[in-house]
Design a protein around this motif. Structure first.
Motif, PDB file in Angstrom:
ATOM      1  N   ALA A  99       0.788  -1.064  -0.061  1.00  0.00           N
ATOM      2  CA  ALA A  99       0.021  -0.034   0.021  1.00  0.00           C
ATOM      3  C   ALA A  99       0.994   1.254   0.018  1.00  0.00           C
ATOM      4  CB  ALA A  99      -1.089  -0.127   1.278  1.00  0.00           C
ATOM      5  N   LEU A 100       0.486   2.193  -0.729  1.00  0.00           N
ATOM      6  CA  LEU A 100       1.142   3.446  -0.960  1.00  0.00           C
ATOM      7  C   LEU A 100       0.202   4.634  -0.166  1.00  0.00           C
ATOM      8  CD1 LEU A 100       2.189   3.438  -4.736  1.00  0.00           C
ATOM      9  CD2 LEU A 100       3.626   2.926  -2.478  1.00  0.00           C
ATOM     10  N   LEU A 101       0.587   5.273   0.739  1.00  0.00           N
ATOM     11  CA  LEU A 101      -0.146   6.393   1.660  1.00  0.00           C
ATOM     12  C   LEU A 101      -0.322   7.898   0.845  1.00  0.00           C
ATOM     13  CD1 LEU A 101       0.786   5.166   5.026  1.00  0.00           C
ATOM     14  CD2 LEU A 101      -1.240   4.358   3.878  1.00  0.00           C
ATOM     15  N   PHE A 102      -0.958   8.022   0.686  1.00  0.00           N
ATOM     16  CA  PHE A 102      -1.448   9.708  -0.040  1.00  0.00           C
ATOM     17  C   PHE A 102      -2.071  10.444   1.145  1.00  0.00           C
ATOM     18  CE2 PHE A 102      -0.619   7.003  -3.465  1.00  0.00           C
ATOM     19  CZ  PHE A 102       0.284   7.800  -4.446  1.00  0.00           C
ATOM     20  N   THR A 103      -1.726  11.744   0.951  1.00  0.00           N
ATOM     21  CA  THR A 103      -2.776  12.664   1.745  1.00  0.00           C
ATOM     22  C   THR A 103      -2.939  14.176   0.846  1.00  0.00           C
ATOM     23  OG1 THR A 103      -3.041  13.976   3.940  1.00  0.00           O
ATOM     24  CG2 THR A 103      -0.831  13.874   3.037  1.00  0.00           C
ATOM     25  N   THR A 104      -3.463  15.045   1.323  1.00  0.00           N
ATOM     26  CA  THR A 104      -3.837  16.220   0.271  1.00  0.00           C
ATOM     27  C   THR A 104      -3.285  17.386   1.113  1.00  0.00           C
ATOM     28  OG1 THR A 104      -6.010  16.642   1.245  1.00  0.00           O
ATOM     29  CG2 THR A 104      -5.975  15.016  -0.678  1.00  0.00           C
ATOM     30  N   ALA A 105      -3.062  18.315   0.370  1.00  0.00           N
ATOM     31  CA  ALA A 105      -2.319  19.545   0.865  1.00  0.00           C
ATOM     32  C   ALA A 105      -3.604  20.216   1.877  1.00  0.00           C
ATOM     33  CB  ALA A 105      -2.137  20.322  -0.217  1.00  0.00           C
ATOM     34  N   CYS A 106      -4.536  19.973   1.490  1.00  0.00           N
ATOM     35  CA  CYS A 106      -5.639  20.372   2.544  1.00  0.00           C
ATOM     36  C   CYS A 106      -5.881  19.832   3.699  1.00  0.00           C
ATOM     37  CB  CYS A 106      -7.232  20.556   1.779  1.00  0.00           C
ATOM     38  SG  CYS A 106      -7.411  21.507   0.291  1.00  0.00           S
ATOM     39  N   ALA A 107      -5.476  18.622   3.729  1.00  0.00           N
ATOM     40  CA  ALA A 107      -5.654  17.725   4.894  1.00  0.00           C
ATOM     41  C   ALA A 107      -4.422  18.265   5.761  1.00  0.00           C
ATOM     42  CB  ALA A 107      -5.596  16.173   4.565  1.00  0.00           C
ATOM     43  N   VAL A 108      -3.286  18.594   5.229  1.00  0.00           N
ATOM     44  CA  VAL A 108      -2.115  18.926   6.084  1.00  0.00           C
ATOM     45  C   VAL A 108      -2.266  20.053   6.533  1.00  0.00           C
ATOM     46  CG1 VAL A 108       0.270  19.450   5.782  1.00  0.00           C
ATOM     47  CG2 VAL A 108      -0.448  17.369   4.726  1.00  0.00           C
ATOM     48  N   ALA A 109      -2.902  21.131   5.808  1.00  0.00           N
ATOM     49  CA  ALA A 109      -3.317  22.398   6.307  1.00  0.00           C
ATOM     50  C   ALA A 109      -4.276  22.394   7.615  1.00  0.00           C
ATOM     51  CB  ALA A 109      -3.957  23.361   5.287  1.00  0.00           C
ATOM     52  N   GLU A 110      -5.176  21.561   7.357  1.00  0.00           N
ATOM     53  CA  GLU A 110      -6.001  21.342   8.350  1.00  0.00           C
ATOM     54  C   GLU A 110      -5.246  20.954   9.698  1.00  0.00           C
ATOM     55  OE1 GLU A 110      -9.687  18.123   8.862  1.00  0.00           O
ATOM     56  OE2 GLU A 110     -10.340  20.072   7.854  1.00  0.00           O
ATOM     57  N   LEU A 111      -4.510  19.747   9.410  1.00  0.00           N
ATOM     58  CA  LEU A 111      -3.643  19.796  10.861  1.00  0.00           C
ATOM     59  C   LEU A 111      -2.836  20.708  11.107  1.00  0.00           C
ATOM     60  CD1 LEU A 111      -2.388  15.994   9.812  1.00  0.00           C
ATOM     61  CD2 LEU A 111      -4.016  16.610  11.722  1.00  0.00           C
ATOM     62  N   ARG A 112      -2.417  21.433  10.540  1.00  0.00           N
ATOM     63  CA  ARG A 112      -1.699  22.822  10.820  1.00  0.00           C
ATOM     64  C   ARG A 112      -2.388  23.599  11.794  1.00  0.00           C
ATOM     65  NH1 ARG A 112       0.205  24.196   6.126  1.00  0.00           N
ATOM     66  NH2 ARG A 112       1.883  22.849   6.119  1.00  0.00           N
ATOM     67  N   ALA A 113      -3.719  23.812  11.197  1.00  0.00           N
ATOM     68  CA  ALA A 113      -4.487  24.680  12.145  1.00  0.00           C
ATOM     69  C   ALA A 113      -5.125  24.174  13.316  1.00  0.00           C
ATOM     70  CB  ALA A 113      -5.940  24.961  11.207  1.00  0.00           C
ATOM     71  N   LEU A 114      -4.861  23.007  13.463  1.00  0.00           N
ATOM     72  CA  LEU A 114      -5.543  22.360  14.893  1.00  0.00           C
ATOM     73  C   LEU A 114      -4.334  22.505  15.900  1.00  0.00           C
ATOM     74  CD1 LEU A 114      -6.978  18.968  13.644  1.00  0.00           C
ATOM     75  CD2 LEU A 114      -8.069  20.860  14.524  1.00  0.00           C
ATOM     76  N   GLY A 115      -3.015  22.925  15.483  1.00  0.00           N
ATOM     77  CA  GLY A 115      -2.116  23.472  16.502  1.00  0.00           C
ATOM     78  C   GLY A 115      -1.125  22.347  17.233  1.00  0.00           C
ATOM     79  N   ALA A 116      -0.676  22.723  18.456  1.00  0.00           N
ATOM     80  CA  ALA A 116       0.423  21.771  19.142  1.00  0.00           C
ATOM     81  C   ALA A 116       0.012  20.506  19.355  1.00  0.00           C
ATOM     82  CB  ALA A 116       0.700  22.688  20.223  1.00  0.00           C
ATOM     83  N   PRO A 117      -1.362  20.019  19.753  1.00  0.00           N
ATOM     84  CA  PRO A 117      -1.627  18.478  20.173  1.00  0.00           C
ATOM     85  C   PRO A 117      -1.407  17.727  18.983  1.00  0.00           C
ATOM     86  CG  PRO A 117      -3.369  20.196  21.092  1.00  0.00           C
ATOM     87  CD  PRO A 117      -2.567  21.029  20.352  1.00  0.00           C
ATOM     88  N   TYR A 118      -1.387  18.130  17.820  1.00  0.00           N
ATOM     89  CA  TYR A 118      -1.639  17.450  16.461  1.00  0.00           C
ATOM     90  C   TYR A 118      -0.186  17.723  15.752  1.00  0.00           C
ATOM     91  CZ  TYR A 118      -6.456  16.707  17.329  1.00  0.00           C
ATOM     92  OH  TYR A 118      -7.782  16.289  17.566  1.00  0.00           O
ATOM     93  N   SER A 119       1.020  18.132  16.295  1.00  0.00           N
ATOM     94  CA  SER A 119       2.148  18.098  15.571  1.00  0.00           C
ATOM     95  C   SER A 119       2.790  17.198  15.218  1.00  0.00           C
ATOM     96  CB  SER A 119       2.863  19.346  16.733  1.00  0.00           C
ATOM     97  OG  SER A 119       3.294  18.384  17.926  1.00  0.00           O
ATOM     98  N   ALA A 120       2.590  15.926  16.028  1.00  0.00           N
ATOM     99  CA  ALA A 120       3.211  14.783  15.480  1.00  0.00           C
ATOM    100  C   ALA A 120       2.543  14.106  14.284  1.00  0.00           C
ATOM    101  CB  ALA A 120       3.183  13.603  16.847  1.00  0.00           C
ATOM    102  N   SER A 121       1.123  14.343  14.325  1.00  0.00           N
ATOM    103  CA  SER A 121       0.131  14.029  13.293  1.00  0.00           C
ATOM    104  C   SER A 121       0.746  14.849  11.949  1.00  0.00           C
ATOM    105  CB  SER A 121      -1.046  14.379  13.311  1.00  0.00           C
ATOM    106  OG  SER A 121      -1.419  13.252  14.574  1.00  0.00           O
ATOM    107  N   LEU A 122       1.024  16.084  12.277  1.00  0.00           N
ATOM    108  CA  LEU A 122       1.341  17.094  11.103  1.00  0.00           C
ATOM    109  C   LEU A 122       2.645  16.547  10.566  1.00  0.00           C
ATOM    110  CD1 LEU A 122       0.985  19.617   9.277  1.00  0.00           C
ATOM    111  CD2 LEU A 122       2.291  20.889  11.320  1.00  0.00           C
ATOM    112  N   SER A 123       3.543  16.099  11.298  1.00  0.00           N
ATOM    113  CA  SER A 123       4.975  15.784  10.844  1.00  0.00           C
ATOM    114  C   SER A 123       4.819  14.246  10.138  1.00  0.00           C
ATOM    115  CB  SER A 123       6.105  15.540  12.027  1.00  0.00           C
ATOM    116  OG  SER A 123       5.717  14.790  12.878  1.00  0.00           O
ATOM    117  N   ALA A 124       4.039  13.618  10.683  1.00  0.00           N
ATOM    118  CA  ALA A 124       3.665  12.201   9.629  1.00  0.00           C
ATOM    119  C   ALA A 124       2.988  12.513   8.639  1.00  0.00           C
ATOM    120  CB  ALA A 124       3.073  11.600  10.941  1.00  0.00           C
TER     121      ALA A 124
END
Length: 138
Positions: A58-83
């Motif tokens: 399996a190859l994992l993909f995401t979208t730029a909008c999903a990454v931007a939404e994680l960035r907007a959620l702030g510090a609690p999601y920083s590990a998720s953002l880097s992943a």
């Protein structure tokens, strides 16, 4: 994973391969909630966990909008953002950022020409795709 679940998953993947042209390596489009869920439950590396689930690579993909939404959620999601930054970014043609659910819907809309499996923890999005799949099959 129990044998019955594994057998059911294999059967579903075989169906999508035969009827809709999904081919290995399978493309899995992940949103921020799914990436966060993987990290929260220690399911890393994620591509190995999904490969085991799909019984194929399996190859994992995401979208730029999903990454931007994680960035907007702030510090609690920083590990998720880097992943999420480590995943391949699927092309979405949004000039302005939209919600991850709307972005994923637009990427998969129109017959899912890229043959993406969608991985999300968003109940509303799963319900919508489930309803669309049932309506398309009737």
């Amino acid at each position: 994973m129990r044998v019955k679940k594994q057998k059911r998953h294999r059967k579903i993947v075989r169906f999508y391969s035969a009827c809709f042209g999904f081919r290995e390596p399978f493309k899995v489009l992940c949103d921020g909630t799914f990436v966060h869920h993987l990290l929260a439950h220690g399911l890393t590396p994620a591509d190995d966990a999904l490969a085991h689930l799909l019984s194929a690579r399996a190859l994992l993909f995401t979208t730029a909008c999903a990454v931007a939404e994680l960035r907007a959620l702030g510090a609690p999601y920083s590990a998720s953002l880097s992943a999420a930054h480590q995943l391949v970014t699927a092309r979405c043609d949004h000039e302005k950022r939209v919600s991850a659910a709307a972005c994923i819907e637009s990427v998969v809309a129109g017959g899912n020409s890229e043959h993406f499996f969608v991985a999300t923890q968003d109940g509303e999005l799963r319900k919508k795709f489930r309803e669309d799949g049932e309506a398309g099959g009737k």
